[in-house]
Motif scaffolding. Structure first.
Motif, PDB file in Angstrom:
ATOM      1  N   LEU A  99      -6.201   6.152 -10.623  1.00 34.99           N
ATOM      2  CA  LEU A  99      -6.535   4.861 -10.735  1.00 34.99           C
ATOM      3  C   LEU A  99      -5.556   4.213 -11.428  1.00 34.99           C
ATOM      4  O   LEU A  99      -5.317   4.288 -12.623  1.00 34.99           O
ATOM      5  N   ASP A 100      -4.639   3.172 -10.857  1.00 35.84           N
ATOM      6  CA  ASP A 100      -3.919   2.089 -11.437  1.00 35.84           C
ATOM      7  C   ASP A 100      -4.555   1.028 -12.132  1.00 35.84           C
ATOM      8  O   ASP A 100      -5.790   0.890 -12.204  1.00 35.84           O
ATOM      9  N   LYS A 101      -3.668   0.131 -12.830  1.00 35.56           N
ATOM     10  CA  LYS A 101      -4.247  -1.071 -13.649  1.00 35.56           C
ATOM     11  C   LYS A 101      -4.913  -1.908 -12.630  1.00 35.56           C
ATOM     12  O   LYS A 101      -5.677  -2.871 -13.299  1.00 35.56           O
ATOM     13  N   GLU A 102      -4.531  -1.978 -11.222  1.00 28.72           N
ATOM     14  CA  GLU A 102      -5.143  -2.917 -10.535  1.00 28.72           C
ATOM     15  C   GLU A 102      -6.257  -2.194  -9.813  1.00 28.72           C
ATOM     16  O   GLU A 102      -6.929  -2.914  -8.879  1.00 28.72           O
ATOM     17  N   LYS A 103      -6.773  -1.317 -10.423  1.00 26.58           N
ATOM     18  CA  LYS A 103      -8.122  -0.388  -9.797  1.00 26.58           C
ATOM     19  C   LYS A 103      -7.871   0.101  -8.307  1.00 26.58           C
ATOM     20  O   LYS A 103      -8.913   0.210  -7.729  1.00 26.58           O
TER      21      LYS A 103
ATOM     22  N   GLU B 107      -8.557   4.202   0.507  1.00 26.84           N
ATOM     23  CA  GLU B 107      -9.354   3.201   1.563  1.00 26.84           C
ATOM     24  C   GLU B 107      -8.972   1.678   1.150  1.00 26.84           C
ATOM     25  O   GLU B 107      -8.803   1.478   0.030  1.00 26.84           O
ATOM     26  N   GLU B 108      -8.935   0.866   2.177  1.00 29.48           N
ATOM     27  CA  GLU B 108      -8.563  -0.404   2.156  1.00 29.48           C
ATOM     28  C   GLU B 108      -9.517  -1.327   2.915  1.00 29.48           C
ATOM     29  O   GLU B 108      -9.818  -0.856   3.946  1.00 29.48           O
ATOM     30  N   GLY B 109      -9.812  -2.359   2.396  1.00 26.44           N
ATOM     31  CA  GLY B 109     -10.722  -3.307   3.211  1.00 26.44           C
ATOM     32  C   GLY B 109     -10.028  -3.704   4.379  1.00 26.44           C
ATOM     33  O   GLY B 109      -8.737  -3.997   4.367  1.00 26.44           O
ATOM     34  N   ASN B 110     -10.707  -4.056   5.479  1.00 24.44           N
ATOM     35  CA  ASN B 110     -10.387  -4.460   6.871  1.00 24.44           C
ATOM     36  C   ASN B 110     -10.854  -6.203   6.910  1.00 24.44           C
ATOM     37  O   ASN B 110     -11.999  -6.247   6.827  1.00 24.44           O
TER      38      ASN B 110
ATOM     39  N   SER C 209       0.828  -1.327   0.033  1.00 23.10           N
ATOM     40  CA  SER C 209      -0.090   0.035   0.017  1.00 23.10           C
ATOM     41  C   SER C 209       0.740   1.246   0.015  1.00 23.10           C
ATOM     42  O   SER C 209       0.611   2.131  -0.905  1.00 23.10           O
ATOM     43  N   GLN C 210       1.723   1.215   0.908  1.00 21.01           N
ATOM     44  CA  GLN C 210       3.035   2.524   0.941  1.00 21.01           C
ATOM     45  C   GLN C 210       3.588   2.463  -0.303  1.00 21.01           C
ATOM     46  O   GLN C 210       3.888   3.629  -0.711  1.00 21.01           O
ATOM     47  N   HIS C 211       3.682   1.547  -0.969  1.00 20.87           N
ATOM     48  CA  HIS C 211       4.452   1.804  -2.379  1.00 20.87           C
ATOM     49  C   HIS C 211       3.640   2.273  -3.618  1.00 20.87           C
ATOM     50  O   HIS C 211       4.113   3.204  -4.259  1.00 20.87           O
ATOM     51  N   HIS C 212       2.400   1.775  -3.356  1.00 19.19           N
ATOM     52  CA  HIS C 212       1.579   2.115  -4.560  1.00 19.19           C
ATOM     53  C   HIS C 212       0.813   3.492  -4.313  1.00 19.19           C
ATOM     54  O   HIS C 212       0.337   4.202  -5.284  1.00 19.19           O
TER      55      HIS C 212
END
Length: 293
Positions: free
Chosen positions: A206-210, A230-233, A168-171
């Protein structure tokens, strides 16, 4: 003004000295060291043939309406221009301290060293993050789009949450915005708004992995002030992350934040403070190889 901006881009790239590594060390923060500039957003080159010239930016209520690409390409000028970033930041070593804060408010500080070789896109980057805690030392190594670890000379598979945090921190980063074309990402100008007295451009990537990242960019200085995603938990609601970029400093005519704060649903969970950065140093590929390599 257009000709001045384009000339400045070319001059910035021309003035970058090639070949020798540059090392910078942290100094007491001087708020006057990097004064806030008031750059103009890049506009189409009027010298080009009119048939190939993009449509002029329309005006609304007397204010020029810029495109996402115009805003982002202008951000490049502030951070050092695309050629300068590609050459100077092709590899490097960063050292500093990370302070993590858990949900109960307990903190843990570690020293870190981050070595990297830049690839043709974020997935092709090679990164090694060595961390020294009071009770242990370990390394996280990223290459070929995969993450693995080393502890006491033995390889291990990082926990799922550690892997997710690293990726996450990279992308979700400033680098993702500055390399959006290489990564095949798309940018959208959400609009211009004001928060806490700051005029901001709001850009969605928005990247290629959405994966979606929202950037808040100062309309005055064209620096990225913070980003959100946001990321799912697992087993719960999605977590909203905010990463703030502070204490910007010049490093060989490129701009980088020396302090970064990460918030999870408004609670500070991590602070990173850079002590030194060295760009252009020789880094062996062997430090990124797994035991089988």
């Amino acid at each position: 003004m257009l000709r001045l901006v384009l000339a400045l881009i070319a001059l910035t790239a021309f003035l970058i000295p090639f070949g020798s590594p540059i090392k910078t060390q942290a100094a007491p923060q001087d708020p006057k060291a990097i004064p806030e500039a008031s750059p103009q957003v890049a506009r189409p080159d009027t010298k080009k043939d009119k048939q190939q010239e993009p449509p002029k930016a329309p005006k609304k209520n007397g204010e020029t309406q810029y495109t996402a690409e115009q805003v982002v390409e202008s951000v490049f000028l502030i951070y050092g221009s695309r050629p300068a970033l590609e050459h100077i930041r092709r590899n490097g070593v960063e050292r500093g301290k990370i302070t993590r804060t858990d949900a109960e408010g307990k903190t843990e500080e570690s020293d870190y060293e981050r070595r990297f070789i830049r690839g043709e896109n974020l997935d092709k980057d090679q990164i090694r993050l060595d961390q020294k805690l009071p009770t242990m030392e370990y390394s996280l190594i990223f290459g070929d789009g995969k993450l693995w670890g080393l502890i006491n000379g033995a390889s291990f598979t990082p926990r799922q949450d550690a892997t997710a945090s690293f990726i996450s921190q990279h992308h979700h980063s400033i680098d993702s915005l500055l390399r959006y074309k290489e990564c095949g990402s798309t940018v959208t100008l959400v609009g211009k708004e004001q928060q806490k007295g700051l005029d901001l451009f709001v850009i969605d990537l928005l990247d290629k992995e959405k994966r979606k990242t929202r950037y808040y960019i100062s309309a005055r200085s064209l620096r990225v002030l913070w980003l959100e995603y946001e990321e799912g938990n697992p087993g719960g609601a999605a977590v909203k992350y905010t990463r703030k970029f502070l204490d910007y400093r010049l490093i060989q005519q490129t701009l980088a934040p020396y302090r970064t704060v990460l918030l999870e649903d408004g609670r500070q969970s991590q602070e990173t403070r850079v002590l030194t950065i060295t760009y252009g140093s020789k880094i062996s590929d062997s430090i990124f190889k797994g035991p089988e390599g």
